[in-house]
Design a protein around this motif. Structure first.
Motif, PDB file in Angstrom:
ATOM      1  N   LEU A   5       0.823  -1.207   0.000  1.00  0.00           N
ATOM      2  CA  LEU A   5       0.000   0.000   0.000  1.00  0.00           C
ATOM      3  C   LEU A   5       0.859   1.260   0.000  1.00  0.00           C
ATOM      4  CD1 LEU A   5      -2.809  -1.120   2.447  1.00  0.00           C
ATOM      5  CD2 LEU A   5      -3.048  -0.666  -0.010  1.00  0.00           C
ATOM      6  N   HIS A   6       1.975   1.216   0.702  1.00  0.00           N
ATOM      7  CA  HIS A   6       2.861   2.373   0.734  1.00  0.00           C
ATOM      8  C   HIS A   6       3.391   2.690  -0.664  1.00  0.00           C
ATOM      9  CE1 HIS A   6       6.547   4.692   1.573  1.00  0.00           C
ATOM     10  NE2 HIS A   6       5.797   5.213   2.520  1.00  0.00           N
ATOM     11  N   GLU A   7       3.668   1.666  -1.452  1.00  0.00           N
ATOM     12  CA  GLU A   7       4.211   1.858  -2.797  1.00  0.00           C
ATOM     13  C   GLU A   7       3.135   2.159  -3.833  1.00  0.00           C
ATOM     14  OE1 GLU A   7       7.461   2.004  -3.530  1.00  0.00           O
ATOM     15  OE2 GLU A   7       7.814   1.793  -1.383  1.00  0.00           O
ATOM     16  N   ALA A   8       1.882   1.894  -3.528  1.00  0.00           N
ATOM     17  CA  ALA A   8       0.787   2.081  -4.487  1.00  0.00           C
ATOM     18  C   ALA A   8       0.460   3.559  -4.683  1.00  0.00           C
ATOM     19  CB  ALA A   8      -0.462   1.343  -3.999  1.00  0.00           C
ATOM     20  N   PRO A   9      -0.016   3.905  -5.884  1.00  0.00           N
ATOM     21  CA  PRO A   9      -0.449   5.286  -6.104  1.00  0.00           C
ATOM     22  C   PRO A   9      -1.516   5.678  -5.075  1.00  0.00           C
ATOM     23  CG  PRO A   9      -0.430   4.065  -8.171  1.00  0.00           C
ATOM     24  CD  PRO A   9      -0.193   3.073  -7.061  1.00  0.00           C
ATOM     25  N   GLU A  10      -1.322   6.840  -4.469  1.00  0.00           N
ATOM     26  CA  GLU A  10      -2.232   7.362  -3.452  1.00  0.00           C
ATOM     27  C   GLU A  10      -2.405   6.409  -2.268  1.00  0.00           C
ATOM     28  OE1 GLU A  10      -5.809   9.292  -4.935  1.00  0.00           O
ATOM     29  OE2 GLU A  10      -4.896   9.360  -6.934  1.00  0.00           O
ATOM     30  N   HIS A  11      -1.494   5.462  -2.118  1.00  0.00           N
ATOM     31  CA  HIS A  11      -1.503   4.489  -1.015  1.00  0.00           C
ATOM     32  C   HIS A  11      -2.806   3.689  -0.965  1.00  0.00           C
ATOM     33  CE1 HIS A  11       2.190   6.292   0.270  1.00  0.00           C
ATOM     34  NE2 HIS A  11       1.620   7.458   0.466  1.00  0.00           N
ATOM     35  N   ARG A  12      -3.346   3.329  -2.138  1.00  0.00           N
ATOM     36  CA  ARG A  12      -4.615   2.598  -2.175  1.00  0.00           C
ATOM     37  C   ARG A  12      -4.588   1.576  -3.297  1.00  0.00           C
ATOM     38  NH1 ARG A  12      -8.542   6.783  -1.773  1.00  0.00           N
ATOM     39  NH2 ARG A  12     -10.159   5.245  -2.028  1.00  0.00           N
ATOM     40  N   LEU A  13      -5.238   0.436  -3.040  1.00  0.00           N
ATOM     41  CA  LEU A  13      -5.363  -0.634  -4.024  1.00  0.00           C
ATOM     42  C   LEU A  13      -6.715  -1.310  -3.875  1.00  0.00           C
ATOM     43  CD1 LEU A  13      -1.896  -2.417  -3.706  1.00  0.00           C
ATOM     44  CD2 LEU A  13      -2.730  -1.210  -5.734  1.00  0.00           C
ATOM     45  N   ALA A  20      -3.011  -9.923  -5.158  1.00  0.00           N
ATOM     46  CA  ALA A  20      -2.038 -10.360  -6.158  1.00  0.00           C
ATOM     47  C   ALA A  20      -0.648  -9.821  -5.839  1.00  0.00           C
ATOM     48  CB  ALA A  20      -2.480  -9.898  -7.544  1.00  0.00           C
ATOM     49  N   THR A  21      -0.578  -8.589  -5.382  1.00  0.00           N
ATOM     50  CA  THR A  21       0.709  -7.963  -5.083  1.00  0.00           C
ATOM     51  C   THR A  21       1.429  -8.671  -3.943  1.00  0.00           C
ATOM     52  OG1 THR A  21      -0.086  -5.817  -5.845  1.00  0.00           O
ATOM     53  CG2 THR A  21       1.832  -5.799  -4.391  1.00  0.00           C
ATOM     54  N   ILE A  22       0.688  -9.069  -2.921  1.00  0.00           N
ATOM     55  CA  ILE A  22       1.336  -9.711  -1.764  1.00  0.00           C
ATOM     56  C   ILE A  22       1.228 -11.234  -1.821  1.00  0.00           C
ATOM     57  CG2 ILE A  22       1.053  -7.675  -0.316  1.00  0.00           C
ATOM     58  CD1 ILE A  22      -1.183  -9.138   1.170  1.00  0.00           C
ATOM     59  N   HIS A  23       0.755 -11.754  -2.958  1.00  0.00           N
ATOM     60  CA  HIS A  23       0.687 -13.202  -3.196  1.00  0.00           C
ATOM     61  C   HIS A  23      -0.147 -13.933  -2.146  1.00  0.00           C
ATOM     62  CE1 HIS A  23       3.710 -12.473  -6.231  1.00  0.00           C
ATOM     63  NE2 HIS A  23       4.448 -11.862  -5.312  1.00  0.00           N
ATOM     64  N   VAL A  57      -6.928   1.274   1.842  1.00  0.00           N
ATOM     65  CA  VAL A  57      -6.137   2.511   1.889  1.00  0.00           C
ATOM     66  C   VAL A  57      -5.257   2.509   3.137  1.00  0.00           C
ATOM     67  CG1 VAL A  57      -6.257   5.027   1.902  1.00  0.00           C
ATOM     68  CG2 VAL A  57      -8.028   3.713   0.712  1.00  0.00           C
ATOM     69  N   LEU A  58      -4.013   2.870   2.956  1.00  0.00           N
ATOM     70  CA  LEU A  58      -3.075   3.013   4.065  1.00  0.00           C
ATOM     71  C   LEU A  58      -3.412   4.286   4.837  1.00  0.00           C
ATOM     72  CD1 LEU A  58      -0.403   1.802   5.258  1.00  0.00           C
ATOM     73  CD2 LEU A  58       0.805   3.402   3.772  1.00  0.00           C
ATOM     74  N   THR A  59      -3.584   4.181   6.141  1.00  0.00           N
ATOM     75  CA  THR A  59      -3.870   5.355   6.969  1.00  0.00           C
ATOM     76  C   THR A  59      -2.557   6.044   7.351  1.00  0.00           C
ATOM     77  OG1 THR A  59      -3.721   4.136   9.036  1.00  0.00           O
ATOM     78  CG2 THR A  59      -5.910   4.228   7.969  1.00  0.00           C
ATOM     79  N   ASP A  60      -2.672   7.223   7.955  1.00  0.00           N
ATOM     80  CA  ASP A  60      -1.475   7.910   8.451  1.00  0.00           C
ATOM     81  C   ASP A  60      -0.764   7.069   9.506  1.00  0.00           C
ATOM     82  OD1 ASP A  60      -1.969  10.047   6.755  1.00  0.00           O
ATOM     83  OD2 ASP A  60      -2.884  11.286   8.323  1.00  0.00           O
ATOM     84  N   ASP A  61      -1.550   6.413  10.382  1.00  0.00           N
ATOM     85  CA  ASP A  61      -0.954   5.527  11.388  1.00  0.00           C
ATOM     86  C   ASP A  61      -0.244   4.350  10.717  1.00  0.00           C
ATOM     87  OD1 ASP A  61      -1.884   7.122  13.434  1.00  0.00           O
ATOM     88  OD2 ASP A  61      -3.544   5.790  13.976  1.00  0.00           O
ATOM     89  N   GLY A  62      -0.835   3.828   9.657  1.00  0.00           N
ATOM     90  CA  GLY A  62      -0.223   2.722   8.923  1.00  0.00           C
ATOM     91  C   GLY A  62       1.073   3.143   8.257  1.00  0.00           C
TER      92      GLY A  62
END
Length: 110
Positions: A5-13, A20-23, A57-62
């Protein structure tokens, strides 16, 4: 999950893309996601491109938790791996890694 999620655009997938990304299978991801939601590291929001769907979505805490864990992880890699290798061994490792990335199609442009 947090690194993806950190690497994803806008931290969302979308959940399927995250799985699929984390298998992981989506059913397994649901359990994993629930634990992270309870800790407020991630949240679900309406998908930007589909009002019927949801994004993870990755939160600020995440994001903060990811950064904290990254520092410890990188320090461990440095101490346990990189510090143990000579310059020549690290150069050999870089050549091997490049060869494997090309073979797996992970190194575009080569």
């Amino acid at each position: 999950m947090l690194p993806a999620l950190h690497e994803a655009p806008e931290h969302r997938l979308r959940p399927s893309s995250l799985a699929a990304t984390i298998h992981r299978e989506r059913s397994r991801l649901s359990h994993h996601r629930g634990r992270r939601e309870r800790r407020r590291l991630i949240t679900r929001e309406q998908a930007q491109d589909d009002p019927r769907g949801a994004d993870v979505v990755l939160t600020d805490d995440g994001a903060a938790a990811y950064r904290r864990s990254s520092v410890a992880h990188l320090r461990a890699v440095q101490e346990l791996f990189l510090d143990a290798c000579t310059e020549e061994e690290l150069a050999d490792l870089q050549r091997l890694t490049s060869t494997l990335r090309r073979h797996l199609g992970l190194d575009p442009g080569h």
